[in-house]
Design a protein around this motif. Sequence first.
Motif, PDB file in Angstrom:
ATOM      1  N   ALA A   1      -6.547  -5.458  -2.270  1.00 52.54           N
ATOM      2  CA  ALA A   1      -7.449  -4.730  -1.377  1.00 52.54           C
ATOM      3  C   ALA A   1      -7.437  -3.244  -1.702  1.00 52.54           C
ATOM      4  CB  ALA A   1      -7.034  -4.958   0.073  1.00 52.54           C
ATOM      5  N   ALA A   2      -6.244  -2.714  -1.997  1.00 53.00           N
ATOM      6  CA  ALA A   2      -6.149  -1.286  -2.322  1.00 53.00           C
ATOM      7  C   ALA A   2      -6.854  -0.972  -3.635  1.00 53.00           C
ATOM      8  CB  ALA A   2      -4.681  -0.861  -2.396  1.00 53.00           C
ATOM      9  N   ALA A   3      -6.798  -1.936  -4.577  1.00 49.62           N
ATOM     10  CA  ALA A   3      -7.383  -1.697  -5.897  1.00 49.62           C
ATOM     11  C   ALA A   3      -8.897  -1.578  -5.846  1.00 49.62           C
ATOM     12  CB  ALA A   3      -6.972  -2.808  -6.861  1.00 49.62           C
ATOM     13  N   VAL A   4      -9.534  -2.299  -4.919  1.00 49.50           N
ATOM     14  CA  VAL A   4     -10.995  -2.252  -4.846  1.00 49.50           C
ATOM     15  C   VAL A   4     -11.483  -1.314  -3.740  1.00 49.50           C
ATOM     16  CG1 VAL A   4     -11.215  -4.580  -5.752  1.00 49.50           C
ATOM     17  CG2 VAL A   4     -11.083  -4.245  -3.287  1.00 49.50           C
ATOM     18  N   SER A   5     -10.543  -0.708  -3.049  1.00 55.32           N
ATOM     19  CA  SER A   5     -10.917   0.210  -1.971  1.00 55.32           C
ATOM     20  C   SER A   5     -11.397   1.535  -2.551  1.00 55.32           C
ATOM     21  CB  SER A   5      -9.709   0.448  -1.055  1.00 55.32           C
ATOM     22  OG  SER A   5      -9.948   1.522  -0.188  1.00 55.32           O
ATOM     23  N   SER A   6     -12.201   2.225  -1.789  1.00 56.10           N
ATOM     24  CA  SER A   6     -12.637   3.561  -2.214  1.00 56.10           C
ATOM     25  C   SER A   6     -11.506   4.569  -2.125  1.00 56.10           C
ATOM     26  CB  SER A   6     -13.806   4.031  -1.337  1.00 56.10           C
ATOM     27  OG  SER A   6     -13.430   4.058   0.033  1.00 56.10           O
ATOM     28  N   HIS A   7     -10.398   4.155  -1.511  1.00 64.38           N
ATOM     29  CA  HIS A   7      -9.228   5.042  -1.392  1.00 64.38           C
ATOM     30  C   HIS A   7      -8.098   4.477  -2.252  1.00 64.38           C
ATOM     31  CE1 HIS A   7     -11.283   7.025   1.914  1.00 64.38           C
ATOM     32  NE2 HIS A   7     -11.462   5.856   2.486  1.00 64.38           N
ATOM     33  N   ARG A   8      -8.367   4.271  -3.521  1.00 62.18           N
ATOM     34  CA  ARG A   8      -7.396   3.621  -4.392  1.00 62.18           C
ATOM     35  C   ARG A   8      -6.097   4.387  -4.515  1.00 62.18           C
ATOM     36  NH1 ARG A   8     -12.177   2.908  -7.209  1.00 62.18           N
ATOM     37  NH2 ARG A   8     -11.754   4.716  -8.498  1.00 62.18           N
ATOM     38  N   SER A   9      -6.131   5.698  -4.335  1.00 62.93           N
ATOM     39  CA  SER A   9      -4.927   6.494  -4.522  1.00 62.93           C
ATOM     40  C   SER A   9      -4.018   6.468  -3.302  1.00 62.93           C
ATOM     41  CB  SER A   9      -5.302   7.951  -4.837  1.00 62.93           C
ATOM     42  OG  SER A   9      -6.040   8.506  -3.756  1.00 62.93           O
ATOM     43  N   VAL A  10      -4.478   5.864  -2.205  1.00 58.35           N
ATOM     44  CA  VAL A  10      -3.687   5.824  -0.982  1.00 58.35           C
ATOM     45  C   VAL A  10      -2.777   4.604  -1.007  1.00 58.35           C
ATOM     46  CG1 VAL A  10      -3.768   5.674   1.526  1.00 58.35           C
ATOM     47  CG2 VAL A  10      -5.486   7.023   0.304  1.00 58.35           C
ATOM     48  N   VAL A  11      -1.476   4.824  -0.839  1.00 56.87           N
ATOM     49  CA  VAL A  11      -0.503   3.742  -0.801  1.00 56.87           C
ATOM     50  C   VAL A  11      -0.303   3.351   0.654  1.00 56.87           C
ATOM     51  CG1 VAL A  11       1.835   3.031  -1.382  1.00 56.87           C
ATOM     52  CG2 VAL A  11       0.612   4.615  -2.879  1.00 56.87           C
ATOM     53  N   ARG A  12      -0.549   2.067   0.947  1.00 52.78           N
ATOM     54  CA  ARG A  12      -0.466   1.601   2.327  1.00 52.78           C
ATOM     55  C   ARG A  12       0.499   0.421   2.438  1.00 52.78           C
ATOM     56  NH1 ARG A  12      -6.079   2.261   1.669  1.00 52.78           N
ATOM     57  NH2 ARG A  12      -7.028   3.781   3.093  1.00 52.78           N
ATOM     58  N   GLY A  13       0.782   0.062   3.685  1.00 46.95           N
ATOM     59  CA  GLY A  13       1.550  -1.144   3.948  1.00 46.95           C
ATOM     60  C   GLY A  13       2.994  -0.845   4.285  1.00 46.95           C
ATOM     61  N   ARG A  14       3.841  -1.843   4.081  1.00 46.13           N
ATOM     62  CA  ARG A  14       5.269  -1.751   4.403  1.00 46.13           C
ATOM     63  C   ARG A  14       6.085  -1.998   3.143  1.00 46.13           C
ATOM     64  NH1 ARG A  14       8.861  -2.415   8.853  1.00 46.13           N
ATOM     65  NH2 ARG A  14       7.032  -2.258  10.206  1.00 46.13           N
ATOM     66  N   LEU A  15       7.064  -1.149   2.913  1.00 43.37           N
ATOM     67  CA  LEU A  15       7.972  -1.274   1.770  1.00 43.37           C
ATOM     68  C   LEU A  15       9.372  -1.529   2.314  1.00 43.37           C
ATOM     69  CD1 LEU A  15       8.439  -0.923  -1.346  1.00 43.37           C
ATOM     70  CD2 LEU A  15       9.003   1.461  -0.831  1.00 43.37           C
ATOM     71  N   ARG A  16       9.954  -2.661   1.930  1.00 38.66           N
ATOM     72  CA  ARG A  16      11.300  -3.015   2.404  1.00 38.66           C
ATOM     73  C   ARG A  16      12.299  -2.757   1.281  1.00 38.66           C
ATOM     74  NH1 ARG A  16      12.763  -8.017   4.118  1.00 38.66           N
ATOM     75  NH2 ARG A  16      13.865  -7.162   5.917  1.00 38.66           N
ATOM     76  N   VAL A  17      13.273  -1.887   1.568  1.00 33.77           N
ATOM     77  CA  VAL A  17      14.242  -1.432   0.562  1.00 33.77           C
ATOM     78  C   VAL A  17      15.652  -1.669   1.086  1.00 33.77           C
ATOM     79  CG1 VAL A  17      15.027   0.512  -0.831  1.00 33.77           C
ATOM     80  CG2 VAL A  17      12.624   0.369  -0.149  1.00 33.77           C
ATOM     81  N   THR A  18      16.528  -2.184   0.243  1.00 31.89           N
ATOM     82  CA  THR A  18      17.935  -2.332   0.592  1.00 31.89           C
ATOM     83  C   THR A  18      18.789  -1.559  -0.405  1.00 31.89           C
ATOM     84  OG1 THR A  18      19.741  -3.913   0.989  1.00 31.89           O
ATOM     85  CG2 THR A  18      18.121  -4.514  -0.691  1.00 31.89           C
ATOM     86  N   LEU A  19      19.835  -0.913   0.083  1.00 32.51           N
ATOM     87  CA  LEU A  19      20.707  -0.118  -0.782  1.00 32.51           C
ATOM     88  C   LEU A  19      22.044   0.102  -0.099  1.00 32.51           C
ATOM     89  CD1 LEU A  19      19.739   3.656  -0.692  1.00 32.51           C
ATOM     90  CD2 LEU A  19      18.689   2.017   0.821  1.00 32.51           C
ATOM     91  N   PRO A  20      23.081   0.511  -0.865  1.00 36.64           N
ATOM     92  CA  PRO A  20      24.396   0.744  -0.284  1.00 36.64           C
ATOM     93  C   PRO A  20      24.372   1.869   0.755  1.00 36.64           C
ATOM     94  CG  PRO A  20      24.550   0.538  -2.664  1.00 36.64           C
ATOM     95  CD  PRO A  20      23.096   0.632  -2.340  1.00 36.64           C
ATOM     96  N   THR A  21      25.213   1.725   1.785  1.00 35.28           N
ATOM     97  CA  THR A  21      25.200   2.636   2.922  1.00 35.28           C
ATOM     98  C   THR A  21      25.460   4.081   2.509  1.00 35.28           C
ATOM     99  OG1 THR A  21      26.003   0.847   4.333  1.00 35.28           O
ATOM    100  CG2 THR A  21      26.219   3.092   5.179  1.00 35.28           C
ATOM    101  N   ALA A  22      26.540   4.327   1.803  1.00 36.30           N
ATOM    102  CA  ALA A  22      26.915   5.700   1.467  1.00 36.30           C
ATOM    103  C   ALA A  22      25.861   6.377   0.603  1.00 36.30           C
ATOM    104  CB  ALA A  22      28.275   5.720   0.763  1.00 36.30           C
ATOM    105  N   PHE A  23      25.357   5.651  -0.391  1.00 33.56           N
ATOM    106  CA  PHE A  23      24.339   6.248  -1.262  1.00 33.56           C
ATOM    107  C   PHE A  23      23.074   6.543  -0.476  1.00 33.56           C
ATOM    108  CE2 PHE A  23      21.019   6.470  -4.443  1.00 33.56           C
ATOM    109  CZ  PHE A  23      21.628   7.209  -5.454  1.00 33.56           C
ATOM    110  N   GLY A  24      22.728   5.648   0.429  1.00 33.50           N
ATOM    111  CA  GLY A  24      21.530   5.866   1.232  1.00 33.50           C
ATOM    112  C   GLY A  24      21.637   7.096   2.115  1.00 33.50           C
TER     113      GLY A  24
END
Length: 295
Positions: free
Chosen positions: A80-103
């Motif tokens: 949907a983002a690729a064919v949208s007129s706002h292709r440069s806009v990053v949308r949605g939800r990004l789920r990231v996991t990482l070590p506590t101390a580094f985070g």
Amino acid sequence: MDGLEGLPVFVRAAREGSFSGAARALGLTPSAVSKQIGRLEDQLSVRLFNRTTRRLSLTEEGAAFFERASRILADLEDAAAAVSSHRSVVRGRLRVTLPTAFGILHLLPVLPQFLARHPELTVEIDLNDRFVNMIEEGFDLALRVGDLEDSSLIGRRLAANRRVMAAAPAYLAAHPEPKRPEDLKHHNCLVYTYRAQRYDWHLVDEEGQEHTITVGGNLETNNPMMLHGAALDGLGIVLSPLWLIGPDIKAGRLQCVLPDYHWPDSAIQAVYPPGRYLSARVRSFVDFLVEQFAE
């Protein structure tokens, strides 16, 4: 197959661990969520969730379906983002996991900058020091400190990871400073319990020769920040990454022990599942991490 409108509801319920949590996130009623899940199960002729009065968990079939459904939804958002007129806009939800101390120490200070660049993106951060199966648990990206064991994942190197031994000046004033690795057997060594073979410290000297020393001490924990604090308080010798204890060594609050020896070098990596297309969400975050942490 008709009725795939239940896919987003199913994925959200699996991530939230409850129908009520999915209902809050999606702006629906719990009964509406339950009905859509029931409809989806009827269409698939399989039970996706184990339901009790206290707990909601995926069945074996549900877990397999969740992995594929999560990817399908992510691909749909990217399409949907690729064919949208706002292709440069990053949308949605990004789920990231990482070590506590580094985070806490390294991601948190720069995260506002990333979110300011992408105001229509929601980042869900999971701080966890255990090994997380990112595919089974539905994460888009993981930051791993160490070697990449799962060869099915793709890793992009962000920085070197060197671990050294250190102790507070007060501890070294009260105990004979180790002159060789074998001397560590006579010291109070602080043990990190999430490390495989937690009592064996594998050390490499300047010539590349490996030495394995079995250590012990009166503090063992799965939290590297607690070990760090205990070392600062003079409790014993810690084996820890420079990204965690480097500033204290530089400031003199900790002193390197056996400076000619270190744990075999590894890397800090951004890790994500393989796929034909890398989502805009993952790509933008990985590029940002490289920008921030590249040496």
